[in-house]
Design a protein around this motif. Structure first.
Motif, PDB file in Angstrom:
ATOM      1  N   CYS A  90      -5.309   3.539  -4.625  1.00  0.00           N
ATOM      2  CA  CYS A  90      -3.868   3.731  -4.422  1.00  0.00           C
ATOM      3  C   CYS A  90      -3.020   2.716  -5.175  1.00  0.00           C
ATOM      4  CB  CYS A  90      -3.509   3.624  -2.940  1.00  0.00           C
ATOM      5  SG  CYS A  90      -4.065   5.010  -1.935  1.00  0.00           S
ATOM      6  N   VAL A 142      -5.104   7.373   3.001  1.00  0.00           N
ATOM      7  CA  VAL A 142      -4.402   8.189   2.006  1.00  0.00           C
ATOM      8  C   VAL A 142      -5.392   8.857   1.057  1.00  0.00           C
ATOM      9  CG1 VAL A 142      -2.778   8.127   0.062  1.00  0.00           C
ATOM     10  CG2 VAL A 142      -2.284   6.841   2.147  1.00  0.00           C
ATOM     11  N   CYS A 143      -6.353   8.078   0.521  1.00  0.00           N
ATOM     12  CA  CYS A 143      -7.222   8.615  -0.536  1.00  0.00           C
ATOM     13  C   CYS A 143      -8.703   8.596  -0.178  1.00  0.00           C
ATOM     14  CB  CYS A 143      -7.002   7.845  -1.830  1.00  0.00           C
ATOM     15  SG  CYS A 143      -7.710   6.191  -1.763  1.00  0.00           S
ATOM     16  N   CYS A 178      -5.939  -1.093  -1.276  1.00  0.00           N
ATOM     17  CA  CYS A 178      -6.775   0.032  -1.709  1.00  0.00           C
ATOM     18  C   CYS A 178      -6.694   0.099  -3.226  1.00  0.00           C
ATOM     19  CB  CYS A 178      -6.279   1.338  -1.088  1.00  0.00           C
ATOM     20  SG  CYS A 178      -7.084   2.775  -1.843  1.00  0.00           S
ATOM     21  N   CYS A 203      -9.505   4.295   3.268  1.00  0.00           N
ATOM     22  CA  CYS A 203      -8.050   4.369   3.116  1.00  0.00           C
ATOM     23  C   CYS A 203      -7.590   5.725   3.655  1.00  0.00           C
ATOM     24  CB  CYS A 203      -7.693   4.231   1.632  1.00  0.00           C
ATOM     25  SG  CYS A 203      -5.978   4.710   1.272  1.00  0.00           S
ATOM     26  N   HIS A 206       0.836  -1.204   0.000  1.00  0.00           N
ATOM     27  CA  HIS A 206       0.000   0.000   0.000  1.00  0.00           C
ATOM     28  C   HIS A 206       0.872   1.256   0.000  1.00  0.00           C
ATOM     29  CE1 HIS A 206      -2.501   3.162   2.021  1.00  0.00           C
ATOM     30  NE2 HIS A 206      -3.335   2.782   1.077  1.00  0.00           N
TER      31      HIS A 206
HETATM   32 ZN   LIG Z   1      -6.084   4.680  -1.014  1.00  0.00          ZN
END
Ligand SMILES: [Zn+2]
Length: 289
Positions: free
Chosen positions: A272, A251-252, A269, A249, A187
């Motif tokens: 990602c 991050v996103c 994810c 997630c 990831h």
């Molecule tokens: Zn993500």
């Protein structure tokens, strides 16, 4: 299952707590966990604890040249007990205890370590050996994940043609990484778990190498110095996708997805890691038929 960072932390924990103590009685509660018989586990009694070590996901305690080695496997753990029950445990009981090692410390305390195993599948293994390399699982290990240079890592990946998720948890290829940290490494590197090791671009290999070191070293930093009892929670709290199916997630914001097998599952994810492509999940497609 404890992986490289937790085993590294447990080795450090043993150096801080057990080194300098003398081994007292060793209680075997689960006979099937003990994989060697010569020398017997009782040969540890009376010896000074002189060090601790790690080989991949194997943990060892050096008792003056005689090693107690364990592979905790999926449900195993090590606990430090300040005031253990002085009575030997009943063999074959329902308790998760597999092995207890009593100590006498220079301060006059009598703590113990307990090797325990939760669950019905008993896979925790214990070895008493003079040379750790005679343990078959240790002899088979590939180079340690944290000892590899980027060139060596690249050569290892190119030496095989398989899904990267499968390759980096193969202990004979690279030692120390299991299901949880491989999810996190992939990831972080933004690489699909199904990417092929041989055809991966140099840029991706480089990203993956950096992610492997960052994820493992961060986890070692967080884990070393923690009480053995706290390590499991520490491991879980640091995870961004592993065991977080259905959550966002970090991050996103996309939903963390899962691919399941008969016995295990992994998480990723799609935004990602796979350009939004949802990976085939045999269990899901069977359910949807
Ligand atoms: Zn993500």
């Amino acid at each position: 299952m404890p992986e490289l960072p937790e085993i590294e932390a447990l080795a450090q924990f043993l150096r801080d707590h057990a080194v300098g103590a003398v081994v007292g009685r060793v209680d075997v509660a689960a006979l099937s966990a003990v994989k060697t018989f010569d020398p017997p586990v009782t040969a540890l009694s009376g010896r000074d604890v002189t060090g601790a070590g790690r080989w991949g996901k194997f943990l060892g305690m050096d008792c003056g040249g005689l090693w107690l080695i364990t592979h905790l496997s999926r449900g195993g753990w090590l606990r430090w007990v300040d005031e253990p029950n002085p009575l030997p445990p009943k063999p074959g009981g329902k308790s998760p205890l597999a092995l207890r090692v009593h100590f006498f410390t220079p301060e006059g305390a009598t703590p113990a370590i307990d090797l325990t195993e939760a669950g019905t599948k008993k896979r925790l293994a214990v070895y008493v050996v003079e040379d750790p390399l005679v343990v078959p699982g240790i002899a088979r290990l590939g180079p340690d994940a944290l000892a590899l240079t980027e060139d060596e890592f690249d050569a290892l990946l190119k030496s095989t043609s398989q899904r990267i998720k499968t390759a980096i948890v193969d202990q004979t290829l690279i030692a120390g990484i299991g299901n949880a940290y491989s999810d996190e490494i992939l990831h972080t590197a933004k690489i699909s778990p199904f990417a092929n090791t041989r055809t991966m671009s140099a840029e991706k290999v480089s990203r993956l190498y950096t992610a492997m070191r960052t994820v493992l070293l961060d986890a070692v930093d967080r884990s070393v110095g923690q009480d053995a009892a706290r390590l499991k929670g520490e491991k879980r709290s640091g995870m961004r996708v592993h065991a977080r199916t259905g959550q966002a997630c970090p991050v996103c914001g996309d939903t963390v997805r899962e691919v399941s097998y008969a016995e295990r599952s992994f998480q990723y994810c799609a935004t990602c890691q796979t350009d939004g492509k949802v990976l085939a999940d045999r269990r899901m497609s069977r359910l949807l038929k």
